[in-house]
Design an enzyme around this catalytic site. Structure first.
Site, PDB file in Angstrom:
ATOM      1  N   CYS A   1       0.932  -1.254  -0.243  1.00  0.00           N
ATOM      2  CA  CYS A   1      -0.029  -0.076  -0.062  1.00  0.00           C
ATOM      3  C   CYS A   1       0.805   1.406   0.107  1.00  0.00           C
ATOM      4  CB  CYS A   1      -0.965  -0.089   1.170  1.00  0.00           C
ATOM      5  SG  CYS A   1      -2.410   1.260   1.093  1.00  0.00           S
TER       6      CYS A   1
ATOM      7  N   HIS B   1      -3.571  -5.601   1.196  1.00  0.00           N
ATOM      8  CA  HIS B   1      -2.735  -5.664   2.468  1.00  0.00           C
ATOM      9  C   HIS B   1      -2.680  -7.411   2.761  1.00  0.00           C
ATOM     10  CE1 HIS B   1      -2.375  -1.582   4.018  1.00  0.00           C
ATOM     11  NE2 HIS B   1      -3.503  -1.494   3.092  1.00  0.00           N
TER      12      HIS B   1
ATOM     13  N   GLU C   1      -0.684  -8.391   5.078  1.00  0.00           N
ATOM     14  CA  GLU C   1      -0.490  -8.346   6.364  1.00  0.00           C
ATOM     15  C   GLU C   1      -1.844  -8.684   7.205  1.00  0.00           C
ATOM     16  OE1 GLU C   1      -0.544  -5.824   4.921  1.00  0.00           O
ATOM     17  OE2 GLU C   1      -0.681  -3.944   6.167  1.00  0.00           O
TER      18      GLU C   1
END
Lengths: 736, 224
Positions: free
Chosen positions: B86, B196, B198
């Site tokens: 990002c 994302h 994560e």
């Protein structure tokens, strides 16, 4: 004292004080106040800071309970996340309003509303973990309402997203009475341990006071008095300079800086600067610590060099914090503020004078007893009187009274108060920090995971139309609605926060709404064992077209022992049974969303609520969710039973076939509104177990297919899911 | 295995990235502070999401000049694996480590939603444990994520297999050219993506499809 022309009573009135209050200030000082002092008193004695029309009734609210760590009075309330266990985790939370700034400049008004409530959370040493917001606008057919909605949502997202704090829930209603005066309430939650929680009381005579964060400018001067404590009027565009401008980047650094200062054990106390800027934050620190404070405005870093002392003292520039430390820790504190580029500056000292003394260099430019500033504002008794005629005009009809049940359901699903909130929520980051177990739309309450495997659930709610119909019962319903949402997640309330949004309390009918709503809120929270640990009051929410609906927004936080068992609202398995829980008989249509669509005026009063019975139903549903037996649980709210069923179908992407046994009034059975009803699904055993708990349970049919079918007496509702979804997406067009 | 996660003022997802790195067996993850050029002997670097320096001037424009980024660039030029997520992707594009640029979303709004991401290349340190064609469910959340590259460059990248991730099943949330969700450099050791990963390492919070991406970084290391 330096020579300046003394302001007079007319200046005091222009700043929002009354002539009597001005006389009282002079009496407390033993002389007329100078410009600095008058500016400070006008803010500290404003409705916004002094709660002078609400404090007396707020004292009737329940504030104590098993989970309460800290009740009202600090920057936010605090509850233990596990009052019966040995976890030392504390959840701090509070809701606050930024209504008038948002009505004047919606993007910055809403953004700084979020910024302000987040500062309240980390001022206690807690890491902010979630935001919820509660919004009210006029009907979206109005261009102004669409503009306010669009910009307020963008402002909330801008601040929360940039801060890395997830926006996990919220609500929005569209009603005519909010056309002039929109409402933007933001709630924040934080996590802290007992050991690291810090308070705002200034202690230790001789200790330095350090200001850090943004520099101080002329923005937001008089926000608390001019903007927050008066009705909105035609000259509001002129008030734009009183709206603060937010910088979430500055605040993102401030959070990390504060948490690092506390982790290093360097602070004696911490306080944020909110409404009334340095004036209120410093005097409240002094008041709580029973000390005095000297401030040298010449040391305050300024954006504009020629600011007057009174401007520096009342500026509402955002993203600023004050802390007290011991003299030997100043260098270490300043070093950490430098690391985070929020440069700390010593601007004052804790004294034993019990006075606020304002210096510019060596010149004393103001001196006031702390007690006079903080505690001596006169409190006013409300003069409540039930209005003899309706306060609110009937809404314009948008649905023909003869519409079929199917068309009625589709109209309700597409109505702005019921349509999917996804187009708003998609503009918020709901997942950052990796705790979000239930995103908006998955469960009636937002659910966050805690490190030990337990969870927190949160909900914010208030149906102003129902409070307008009956302030006492409507407020009870708002609290019950929050608790019902928590129950659907499997959570039991720990504590409550509230934001009382009302019109001008000096008017008897508004005083009556306020008094009745607070009474209802108190009764409900006592019964729910969900004490009110903090909150806010926003009065004078009215414009030329009259007062807003009385809107006591309730925010509630609850705990669930096993977060993996958190509930969902959507139907799951084909063949699961669907049951209506809690209602022996259907509630009436009066004050419902359908009544609004039909253009009906508000009734005078709502049916009495049996609090114990509703709370027992909530407990039964909560247990069914917690033990994993229920596949879904959804509280019945706006739009009644049929809308709740449709929402559960849409969330689960599966149909149902149900039959309501020959109701007397099929439309009331389908669309009537009242507290205490749930739509649940599960296998036969689960539904049986629920009935065995002694609460009303009616099995109505089962989950399956891709059509919603409800037979209710002579009425048959039957809609394919695809058509339901298209109607439910009505708000998307507001966000092109 | 030691991961480094860069932290700028205004980073938001750095703690989530640390936790995601630590899902890898035996891995530890440390913060790399923006003012510090010491990379602490890490084996792989994640430049996480957020709003570094408040997105002021232009997304990622200020962060590229941080002391840590000079070290990250040297690390990348030396073949070290670097992943930008990002805002991290935006920063890596600004530094020139990755081709192209991220423009404001087509609808000019911040959009947060779960998207389907197809793995188009397994020849990067971040995807080598995947199979080409895998479709991962990963959340995406940004306001400036519309991938853009000039036509000639884009053709070259497509020909060279530099498109590592593509939005699948009509889930392109931002109007990216060719549905591009993530790319790599020509040496294939630097990867950037807008979604994302994560936030896709725990099924309880939505999806664990991205565990394989972090595992890839560790697998790659055995070849070093």
């Amino acid at each position: 004292m330096s020579e300046i022309t003394l302001p007079g009573v007319e200046d005091a009135i222009a700043l929002g004080l009354t002539a009597d209050e001005y006389a009282l200030v002079s009496d407390k000082l033993g002389r007329a106040p100078n410009q600095v002092e008058l500016a400070m008193f006008s803010l500290m004695w404003s409705e916004h800071c002094a709660y002078k029309h609400s404090k007396k009734i707020l004292r009737t609210l329940p504030t104590e309970g098993a989970a309460v760590v800290m009740g009202p009075g600090e920057n936010a309330g605090a509850v233990s996340v596990d009052p019966d266990g040995d976890s030392d985790l504390i959840c701090v939370f509070k809701v606050e309003s930024h209504n008038h700034p948002s009505a004047v400049e919606p993007f910055q008004g809403a953004a700084t509303g979020v910024g302000g409530i987040l500062r309240d959370i980390f001022a206690l040493g807690a890491r902010p973990i979630a935001i919820l917001d509660s919004l009210r606008f006029g009907e979206p057919t109005s261009e102004r309402s669409r503009y306010l909605l669009d910009r307020a949502v963008a402002g909330i997202g801008h601040y929360g997203n940039s801060m890395g704090v997830p926006t996990i829930g919220g609500e929005v209603y569209f009603e005519g009475p909010y056309e002039t005066n929109c409402l933007v309430n933001a709630m924040a939650m934080g996590l802290v341990t007992q050991e690291t929680m810090i308070k705002s009381a200034a202690v230790g005579v001789g200790n330095p006071i350090i200001l850090f964060g943004a520099s101080t400018g002329r923005d937001g001067i008089g926000g608390a008095s001019v903007l927050a404590s008066a009705e909105l009027g035609d000259d509001d565009a002129d008030k734009r300079p009183t709206v603060q401008v937010g910088d979430p980047f500055e605040e993102a650094k401030l959070v990390e800086c504060c948490l690092e200062l506390l982790a290093e054990g360097l602070l004696v106390s911490l306080q944020d600067l909110g409404a009334a800027g340095l004036t209120s934050s410093a005097s409240e620190m002094a008041s709580k610590g029973e000390v005095g404070i000297d401030i040298d405005v010449a040391k305050v870093p300024l954006r504009e060099g020629d600011m007057e002392p009174f401007e520096i003292m009342v500026s509402e520039s955002q993203e600023r914090m004050l802390c007290v430390c011991t003299p030997e820790n100043v260098d270490a504190v300043v070093a950490i503020t430098d690391k985070w580029e929020v440069h700390g500056t010593v601007i004052g000292t804790v004294t034993d004078t019990r006075a606020m003394r304002i210096f510019r260099g060596n010149d004393l430019v103001g001196e006031m007893p702390v007690e006079a500033l903080v505690d001596d504002c006169p409190l006013y008794d409300l003069q409540p009187e039930k209005p003899s005629a309706p306060l609110y005009a009937a809404p314009e009809a948008t649905l023909d009274g003869g519409a079929s049940a199917t068309d009625t359901l589709l109209a309700l699903l597409a109505s702005p108060n019921i349509a999917s909130r996804l187009p708003l929520f998609e503009q918020y980051d709901c997942i950052v920090q990796s705790r979000t177990m239930r995103r908006p739309g998955e469960c009636d309450a937002a659910v966050l995971a805690l490190p030990d495997g337990s969870g927190l659930a949160a909900s914010i709610d208030c149906n102003g139309r129902r409070v307008a119909a009956d302030p006492y019962t409507g407020a009870i319903e708002a609290a019950l609605e929050c608790a019902a949402n928590l129950a659907c997640a499997g959570a039991k309330p720990l504590g409550t926060t509230n934001n009382l949004n009302f019109g001008n309390p000096e008017k008897p009918e508004i005083a009556w709404q306020l008094t009745e709503a607070v009474r209802g809120l108190g009764d409900a929270c006592r019964a729910l064992e969900a004490p009110i640990v903090g909150g806010n009051v926003s009065l004078y929410n009215q414009g030329a077209d009259g007062p807003i609906y009385p809107t006591p927004v309730v925010g509630m936080v609850g705990a669930l022992p096993d977060v993996d068992a958190a509930g969902v609202l959507g139907f799951g398995e084909e063949g699961d049974q669907v049951a209506l829980v809690g209602w022996e008989a259907a509630p009436p249509l009066a004050a419902s969303e359908l009544a609004k669509l039909r253009g009906e005026a508000l009734p005078d009063g709502l049916p009495e609520v049996d609090l114990d019975a509703v709370i027992a139903v909530q407990a039964a549903v909560r247990e069914g969710v917690r033990d994993g037996s229920l596949a879904s649980a959804h509280d019945i709210a706006e739009g009644g039973f049929a809308v709740a069923v449709a929402e559960a179908c849409l969330a689960g992407d599966i149909g149902v076939t149900l039959k309501l046994d020959a109701p007397d009034d099929a439309f009331a059975a389908l669309f009537g509104e009242g507290p205490g009803g749930f739509v649940v699904s599960g296998d036969a055993e689960a539904i049986e177990a629920l009935a065995a708990k002694g609460v009303p349970v009616r099995i109505l049919g089962e989950v399956g297919g891709d059509v919603l079918t409800i037979a209710a007496g002579d009425e048959l509702v039957t809609v394919p899911l695809e058509q339901l979804a298209a109607g439910h997406a009505a708000l998307a067009k507001l966000f092109p | 295995m030691r991961f480094g996660v860069v932290q700028f003022p205004g980073s938001c997802d750095e703690r989530d990235a640390l936790a995601a790195c630590e899902t890898v067996d035996g891995a530890e993850a440390v913060i790399l502070w923006h003012r510090d050029a010491d990379l602490k002997d890490v084996d792989a670097i994640v430049v996480p999401g957020g709003f570094s320096f408040g997105d002021y001037l232009r997304v990622g424009a200020i962060a590229q000049f941080s002391p840590v980024m000079a070290a990250v660039i040297a690390f990348a030029n030396n073949g070290g694996p670097v992943v930008g997520i990002c805002n991290g992707f935006q920063v890596l594009c600004e530094t020139g480590l990755l081709p192209g640029a991220l423009l404001p979303n087509e609808r000019r709004r911040f959009i947060c939603r779960q998207v389907d991401v197809e793995v188009c290349s397994t020849e990067t340190p971040f995807t080598r444990a995947c199979t080409a064609g895998d479709v991962l469910s990963i959340p995406s959340k940004h306001q400036t994520g519309r991938y853009y590259a000039p036509e000639a460059l884009l053709e070259q990248m497509e020909a060279d297999g530099q498109v590592v991730f593509r939005y699948a099943n009509d889930s392109n949330p931002n109007g990216s050219l060719n549905d591009i969700a993530g790319v790599c450099n020509t040496a294939r050791n630097v990867v950037g993506l807008m979604p994302h990963p994560e936030h896709a390492v725990d099924a309880r919070t939505g999806s664990d499809d991205a565990l394989a991406l972090f595992a890839s970084l560790a697998q790659g290391l055995t070849h070093v």
